[in-house]
Design a protein around this motif. Sequence first.
Motif, PDB file in Angstrom:
ATOM      1  N   LYS A 114      45.186  35.273  38.321  1.00 56.86           N
ATOM      2  CA  LYS A 114      46.593  35.292  38.718  1.00 56.86           C
ATOM      3  C   LYS A 114      47.090  36.732  38.806  1.00 56.86           C
ATOM      4  CE  LYS A 114      50.105  31.849  38.011  1.00 56.86           C
ATOM      5  NZ  LYS A 114      50.925  31.096  37.075  1.00 56.86           N
ATOM      6  N   ASP A 115      46.692  37.531  37.833  1.00 53.83           N
ATOM      7  CA  ASP A 115      47.073  38.948  37.794  1.00 53.83           C
ATOM      8  C   ASP A 115      45.771  39.750  37.888  1.00 53.83           C
ATOM      9  OD1 ASP A 115      48.361  41.358  37.405  1.00 53.83           O
ATOM     10  OD2 ASP A 115      48.340  41.188  35.218  1.00 53.83           O
ATOM     11  N   PRO A 116      45.267  39.924  39.114  1.00 50.29           N
ATOM     12  CA  PRO A 116      43.912  40.467  39.257  1.00 50.29           C
ATOM     13  C   PRO A 116      43.811  41.922  38.797  1.00 50.29           C
ATOM     14  CG  PRO A 116      44.932  40.150  41.410  1.00 50.29           C
ATOM     15  CD  PRO A 116      45.868  39.576  40.414  1.00 50.29           C
ATOM     16  N   LEU A 117      42.595  42.325  38.504  1.00 50.98           N
ATOM     17  CA  LEU A 117      42.308  43.723  38.155  1.00 50.98           C
ATOM     18  C   LEU A 117      42.728  44.641  39.292  1.00 50.98           C
ATOM     19  CD1 LEU A 117      38.643  43.396  36.782  1.00 50.98           C
ATOM     20  CD2 LEU A 117      40.684  43.936  35.427  1.00 50.98           C
ATOM     21  N   LEU A 118      43.180  45.824  38.947  1.00 50.13           N
ATOM     22  CA  LEU A 118      43.408  46.847  39.969  1.00 50.13           C
ATOM     23  C   LEU A 118      42.056  47.462  40.340  1.00 50.13           C
ATOM     24  CD1 LEU A 118      46.593  48.623  38.536  1.00 50.13           C
ATOM     25  CD2 LEU A 118      46.449  46.813  40.264  1.00 50.13           C
ATOM     26  N   HIS A 119      42.032  48.125  41.483  1.00 47.09           N
ATOM     27  CA  HIS A 119      40.769  48.694  41.965  1.00 47.09           C
ATOM     28  C   HIS A 119      40.106  49.580  40.900  1.00 47.09           C
ATOM     29  CE1 HIS A 119      37.821  50.371  44.720  1.00 47.09           C
ATOM     30  NE2 HIS A 119      38.204  51.594  44.369  1.00 47.09           N
ATOM     31  N   GLY A 120      40.858  50.521  40.363  1.00 50.61           N
ATOM     32  CA  GLY A 120      40.272  51.455  39.398  1.00 50.61           C
ATOM     33  C   GLY A 120      39.816  50.767  38.118  1.00 50.61           C
TER      34      GLY A 120
END
Lengths: 356, 356
Positions: free
Chosen positions: A252-258
């Motif tokens: 639902k609150d996915p990881l950010l790229h970094g």
Amino acid sequence: MQTFIINSEGYNVYVGNSYGPLQTFLEEKKYAKTFILADTNTSEKCLPKFTEKLPLLKEYDIIEIDAGEAHKNIDYCIGIWKMLLDFGAGRDSLLINLGGGMVTDMGSFAASTYKRGIDFIQVPTTLLSQVDASVGGKTGIDMDHVKNIIGTFTNPEAVFIDTDFLYTLPRRELLSGFAEMIKHGLICDSGYYFDLQSNAMGSVDNAMIFHSVNIKNKIVLEDPKERNIRKALNFGHTIGHAVESYSLAHDKDPLLHGEAIAIGMICEAWLSHTKTGLEESALTDIKNFLLAYYPNYRIPEGAFAELAEFMKKDKKNEKGTINFTLLEGIGKFVINQTCTEEEIRQALVLYNGLFK
Amino acid sequence: MQTFIINSEGYNVYVGNSYGPLQTFLEEKKYAKTFILADTNTSEKCLPKFTEKLPLLKEYDIIEIDAGEAHKNIDYCIGIWKMLLDFGAGRDSLLINLGGGMVTDMGSFAASTYKRGIDFIQVPTTLLSQVDASVGGKTGIDMDHVKNIIGTFTNPEAVFIDTDFLYTLPRRELLSGFAEMIKHGLICDSGYYFDLQSNAMGSVDNAMIFHSVNIKNKIVLEDPKERNIRKALNFGHTIGHAVESYSLAHDKDPLLHGEAIAIGMICEAWLSHTKTGLEESALTDIKNFLLAYYPNYRIPEGAFAELAEFMKKDKKNEKGTINFTLLEGIGKFVINQTCTEEEIRQALVLYNGLFK
């Protein structure tokens, strides 16, 4: 504030107070129409500052899209194309991409394909897009959760980095960009890596951003189309992109790229230790540094097969094998390494084991 | 059968018996995977002949799409991208575009953007695609009935023209390609124009196809990105593309590209007569030649406003005016001419009046 200028492939990257050069650019080019692409965040937080500092930019149309990596897809891209068409954008128009990597990647893809290419400039507003997406000429959108699977190599007319935008960012976004800076140190500048460790996040300043952009720019200039040494920049990205795709598809609150790349760097540092001679002490140092800043994201064992599928779709692969960039030491990369699915599984198990 | 070879921007165009060079190309390149894009027509009529002549091409996947210009759109393009992704196409894969301009334009756009570009070759099977789409590096799809509004400039690895495919074509398709050959004569080779008139359609042979490709290639080499003289090739296309778009949007059995361009050339020859000094006798000659071969397509007066809207969206326009390439004489073009909407209306009225 000092302005750093970096020459890339036929265009300049301005770091610091870049509104003077941007005014000059607009005066010289005399575009018939100007469009600003922003997302719902940058439209609110960055656009007013941006236009305030550019009194010459009197007439422009705004194309606003929903924020979030999940929208970096063909549907939103079609929306941008149709807006350009409906508002009468011609080859003598300019698109200004004001935002993070989602906006700069998709905006530049849309511009590079609309009427077979119109001019665009990048005004990256996140640390990640300032140190990563801003140079290199890669444009792209995601499809079926595969990252940047559709895109072109097209250079902007210029890149204008205003580091003041970073004050508007939440810490999580700053850390996402910081991961790419750590990567720059890990692949080719050990001194920079240890500097980042000691200054960590307290003081990301113009000089550090300039240093990171400079590292990336030098690599890109040697190999713009990623035939060989540009692959160095993919350290942490084979597993990291797969983790990011997985998270985008399921969370639902996915990881950010970094954040995903930090996980990828830990796993690929372990692979580097077992396969390409990265010393145990260096592996420990990298693990401890990254774990101190980035979330503990448990990857269920049942997801490993899905991660492997994402890795198989990676653009860097050749002849059906999964391609990695690994480390021989801190500051020393080695490209075109292959790992078996079992080795990748072990790396993921090891990562999960770090915060039992 | 003699093979003509034309050197274009870093790639070759083979006209005639091109299977020898194609075999050699495949042997040298050793692609990991090969994909053939065909439409429902070429899949049935051309693919068996094509693969029969290439015993070396043992393994390939076929991507088949519905025939017809109406399908040169983003939905079909997404379908091609997804097939490539699902079948595991990598940067070491090849896409062979086997078909008319719809297949070669859209296939090359899909290839040029999939994983930021994979290799593709063109095997044009219609006269139109052989003399027009085969060289020049233009890729594209239509959107909202605007022709080739989304695309890139990307060159193929090579073009292989097998003129035997023309025997499978209905006369209407042949005439569609013939219109572009007439255009080549009109813009820069009056001798060729009169040759075409006297041989008309009885004998479109390899040498004539070679001649047309050569004319286009010379222009493209001088100005690949269409900044100036490449616009010569747009004679007949400002009005012609609008008529084609209109017909695609409204007619059950829409005009073919060359049929619309023939109408465009009549209208633009009239504009050339009134504005850029094309002599009355030349205008009459062009009208009579084209009317003898191409359908009488009545354009309702009520459609003129819609046609003007299409023209305003044309890629060649600058500063909001509608851009034309006109003739000063047969074999002598002049670019960057503008015409008012009233002049365009008069040209269309004149065209309608020709077959009262």
